[in-house]
Write a protein that holds these residues in place. Structure first.
Motif, mmCIF file in Angstrom:
data_model
loop_
_atom_site.group_PDB
_atom_site.id
_atom_site.type_symbol
_atom_site.label_atom_id
_atom_site.label_comp_id
_atom_site.label_asym_id
_atom_site.label_seq_id
_atom_site.Cartn_x
_atom_site.Cartn_y
_atom_site.Cartn_z
ATOM 1 N N GLY A 90 10.163 6.545 6.028
ATOM 2 C CA GLY A 90 10.170 7.411 7.199
ATOM 3 C C GLY A 90 9.276 8.611 7.085
ATOM 4 O O GLY A 90 9.466 9.610 7.791
ATOM 5 N N VAL A 91 8.292 8.540 6.204
ATOM 6 C CA VAL A 91 7.361 9.647 6.025
ATOM 7 C C VAL A 91 6.074 9.317 6.774
ATOM 8 O O VAL A 91 5.422 8.324 6.481
ATOM 9 C CB VAL A 91 7.049 9.894 4.536
ATOM 10 N N ARG A 142 9.513 3.975 9.386
ATOM 11 C CA ARG A 142 10.461 2.986 9.890
ATOM 12 C C ARG A 142 11.894 3.420 9.680
ATOM 13 O O ARG A 142 12.819 2.792 10.138
ATOM 14 C CB ARG A 142 10.232 1.647 9.175
ATOM 15 N N GLY A 143 12.071 4.503 8.856
ATOM 16 C CA GLY A 143 13.424 4.992 8.625
ATOM 17 C C GLY A 143 14.243 4.099 7.773
ATOM 18 O O GLY A 143 13.781 3.143 7.232
ATOM 19 N N THR A 178 0.835 -1.189 0.000
ATOM 20 C CA THR A 178 0.000 0.000 0.000
ATOM 21 C C THR A 178 0.878 1.250 0.000
ATOM 22 O O THR A 178 2.066 1.203 0.331
ATOM 23 C CB THR A 178 -0.925 0.027 1.218
ATOM 24 N N LEU A 179 0.257 2.360 -0.344
ATOM 25 C CA LEU A 179 0.975 3.632 -0.332
ATOM 26 C C LEU A 179 1.479 3.953 1.077
ATOM 27 O O LEU A 179 2.598 4.441 1.242
ATOM 28 C CB LEU A 179 0.043 4.745 -0.826
ATOM 29 N N ARG A 180 0.675 3.619 2.084
ATOM 30 C CA ARG A 180 1.086 3.874 3.464
ATOM 31 C C ARG A 180 2.326 3.053 3.816
ATOM 32 O O ARG A 180 3.241 3.536 4.501
ATOM 33 C CB ARG A 180 -0.068 3.512 4.399
ATOM 34 N N ASP A 181 2.402 1.810 3.314
ATOM 35 C CA ASP A 181 3.572 0.956 3.573
ATOM 36 C C ASP A 181 4.836 1.588 3.000
ATOM 37 O O ASP A 181 5.889 1.588 3.647
ATOM 38 C CB ASP A 181 3.367 -0.431 2.935
ATOM 39 N N VAL A 182 4.738 2.105 1.778
ATOM 40 C CA VAL A 182 5.910 2.702 1.130
ATOM 41 C C VAL A 182 6.355 3.953 1.883
ATOM 42 O O VAL A 182 7.551 4.144 2.150
ATOM 43 C CB VAL A 182 5.601 3.037 -0.344
ATOM 44 N N LEU A 183 5.400 4.806 2.238
ATOM 45 C CA LEU A 183 5.744 6.028 2.953
ATOM 46 C C LEU A 183 6.361 5.720 4.319
ATOM 47 O O LEU A 183 7.320 6.374 4.737
ATOM 48 C CB LEU A 183 4.498 6.901 3.123
ATOM 49 N N ASP A 184 5.825 4.707 5.010
ATOM 50 C CA ASP A 184 6.395 4.319 6.300
ATOM 51 C C ASP A 184 7.829 3.829 6.140
ATOM 52 O O ASP A 184 8.707 4.120 6.953
ATOM 53 C CB ASP A 184 5.549 3.217 6.943
ATOM 54 N N ALA A 185 8.086 3.065 5.054
ATOM 55 C CA ALA A 185 9.431 2.524 4.833
ATOM 56 C C ALA A 185 10.448 3.633 4.602
ATOM 57 O O ALA A 185 11.620 3.499 4.959
ATOM 58 C CB ALA A 185 9.417 1.560 3.646
#
Length: 591
Positions: free
Chosen positions: A584-585, A590-591, A575-582
């Protein structure tokens, strides 16, 4: 003391085979080089058997002075019989063998079955002996890779070690098939692995040398082609070799586009005609062979005549056209055989033709036609297979003559440049993609240390059935927080029958699409909203940057992760949220 030794010996004999295999598995790094020796020897024996079976069976079917009706009957009968065997018993033995070997390496955890190995050997032998003008080198690669895969899995090696053995078997096969051990190493690393710095270099070299020695011991030190020594007569020849490179590039593009185009048409035919399709190639070969017997078979004997300046210009020009048509149709219709040999044949005839014309116009400034035939072989091979270093070294090993290297490099470079501009996708990758297998590109294989899709992908918890209507889909997603969903087929549908595990993916549908269609076409099924062949997706070994790029290009917030071996096999979603988290956004970064 002797009783003690006898007891120890009996104890060793009673040790179960599985325990010894387990010990080997624990020391797989140490046994890897020994296994490379065994693979090289077995592959060398297999290629020798391949050569002998093909040649002796071919001599029985086509004896010297045989009747013309044989040139029509045997290609048709052979393609019909082998077509049924490939369809019924050996579906993975169809085609060249190189794309299938690369698929085993990159998409199937190094798996090549024993059935495929045996089917490739016997079906290709019968196909080539019947006069179908395909090569034995590509199939030899799959046989060598199959031997490596079967041995590795029998010994219980880890999947990574089994995959590492595939290029070892491929190198051994090319070394014996062409009698060129150094070119075999380069081909395995350059084409199969896509990495000249691969860590399996030592094992590849060892297997190649072993296979080559087996060939020499059993068949003698006979080069594939016997050619005279060549020399550069005048610097004026350099531009002529560049022109030959242009011609080689254009012929390579024509070959690739024609083969892929014809094959695409055959793939669109009903599945129940697959067993009968190879007859189209056999019939065409038979008709052409009735009038021009040189079209039959791989034709290495005629290549030798061109290299030694013993072929007429008109015949060579005719063979360039007829062989190109016969080979592309035979391969596209589903016959078992490779394109290595045909590429060399077409290149020799093309180079011999241009060399003959050049020598007639400038007899004191140019070499004989044989030199140009030799360079033409390399130019067309480099343009079709896209392995320029392998091409240069292979021709050098065939001739043992350094004088041909510079003209060969010039023609290869020009041919490769032109072919890559006019046909962007290499032929083996394009063939694999037609079969639904997405091989990683060279750029993707070089991405080390990047954030990969595999790190953040998750199971697809919310999916829509392709058979429900738009109205039913809107009711189903009313409570969902997502704005895009993957659409899957029910088990038992088309792709499921092809052996796909899990749910069979059809594509991605957006909420905006459902709402738009719900106004006027609420009874339409979801399957009707999706394109027939293409949909946005990524593979687990690709980078998150690519996933983000494809989400943006398609205006979706979710992208399916699919198998390289089957684009319709759903492995998960990102998901888009997964990519942004990866990256660090956002709060979940997760940085």
């Amino acid at each position: 003391m002797s009783d003690t030794k006898s007891t120890m010996s009996l104890s060793w004999l009673r040790t179960p085979l599985l325990q010894r295999v387990a010990r080997l598995r624990a020391r797989e790094d140490q046994v890897f080089l020994v296994l490379a020796l065994v693979i090289g020897a077995l592959t060398g024996l297999s290629v020798v058997a391949f050569i002998l079976v093909t040649e002796r069976l071919g001599m029985r079917l086509y004896p010297p002075g045989g009747a013309a009706w044989r040139r029509v009957l045997f290609p048709v009968a052979g393609s019909l019989g082998i077509g049924y065997l490939l369809y019924r018993y050996f579906p993975n033995a169809r085609g060249s063998g190189v794309p299938q070997t690369k698929a085993a390496l990159f998409a199937r955890e190094g798996f090549i079955s024993m059935r495929t190995l045996l089917g490739k050997f016997f079906c290709t032998s019968a196909t080539l002996a019947s006069g179908i003008p395909l090569g034995r080198e590509g199939p030899s690669v799959q046989v060598g890779g199959g031997i490596a895969s079967v041995l590795g899995r029998f010994l219980g090696l880890s999947p990574e070690k089994v995959k590492a053995l595939i290029p070892v078997g491929a190198a051994a096969a090319i070394a014996a098939a062409f009698n060129t051990p150094l070119a075999a190493v380069l081909f395995s690393l350059e084409e199969i692995m896509g990495d000249l710095n691969a860590p399996v270099l030592g094992s590849v070299v060892l297997a190649s040398a072993t296979s080559w020695m087996v060939l020499r011991l059993l068949l003698g030190n006979n080069p594939l082609f016997k050619v005279p020594r060549y020399e550069l007569v005048h610097p004026l020849e350099f531009p002529i070799y560049a022109v030959l490179g242009v011609a080689g590039g254009l012929v390579s593009v024509a070959f690739t586009k024609l083969l892929l185009g014809i094959r695409e048409r055959f793939l669109r035919l009903p599945k129940n005609t697959v067993w009968f399709q190879p007859v189209a190639g056999g019939l065409l070969v038979g008709v052409l062979g009735w009038f021009v017997p040189q079209v039959l078979g791989v034709g290495y004997g005629y290549v030798g005549e061109a290299l030694n300046g013993r072929m007429a210009l008109n015949l060579m020009l005719l063979l360039v056209v007829l062989k190109l048509i016969a080979v592309t149709t035979s391969y596209s219709s589903g016959n078992a055989g490779g394109i290595f040999g045909p590429a060399l044949f077409i290149g020799a005839m093309l180079g011999g033709s241009l060399g003959t014309v050049a020598h007639r116009l400038l007899p004191t400034y140019t070499a004989a036609q044989g030199a140009y035939a030799l360079v033409g072989m390399g130019a067309v091979f480099a343009g079709i297979v896209r392995a320029p270093m392998t091409s240069v070294v292979m021709i050098f090993e065939m001739t043992q003559d350094y004088a041909v290297i510079v003209p060969l490099m010039i023609a290869n470079l020009v041919s490769l440049f032109l072919a890559s501009r006019l046909q962007h996708e290499p032929i083996y990758e394009a063939l694999a993609e037609q079969d639904g297998i997405h091989l990683p590109s060279a750029e993707a294989r070089q991405r080390q240390g990047l954030r990969q899709v595999a790190r953040v992908m998750r199971p697809a918890s919310e999916v829509l059935d392709s058979e429900i209507t738009v109205e039913e889909a809107l009711r189903q997603v009313r409570s969902s927080s997502s704005r895009s969903w993957v659409v899957v087929e029910q088990p038992g549908d088309h792709h499921q029958q092809q052996g796909g595990r899990g749910r069979s993916l059809l594509g991605v549908v957006k909420l905006s699409t459902l709402e738009k269609e719900g106004v006027e076409h609420s009874a339409k099924k979801l399957a009707e909203l999706l394109p027939e062949r293409t949909f946005p997706h990524v593979h687990s070994d690709q980078g998150l940057d690519l996933a983000l790029e494809r989400m943006g290009a398609n205006q979706i917030e979710i992208i399916p992760v699919v198998s390289r071996a089957d684009v319709h096999r759903l492995e998960g979603i990102v998901t888009l949220r997964d990519v942004l988290d990866a990256y660090g956004v956002g709060p979940g970064g997760r940085g």
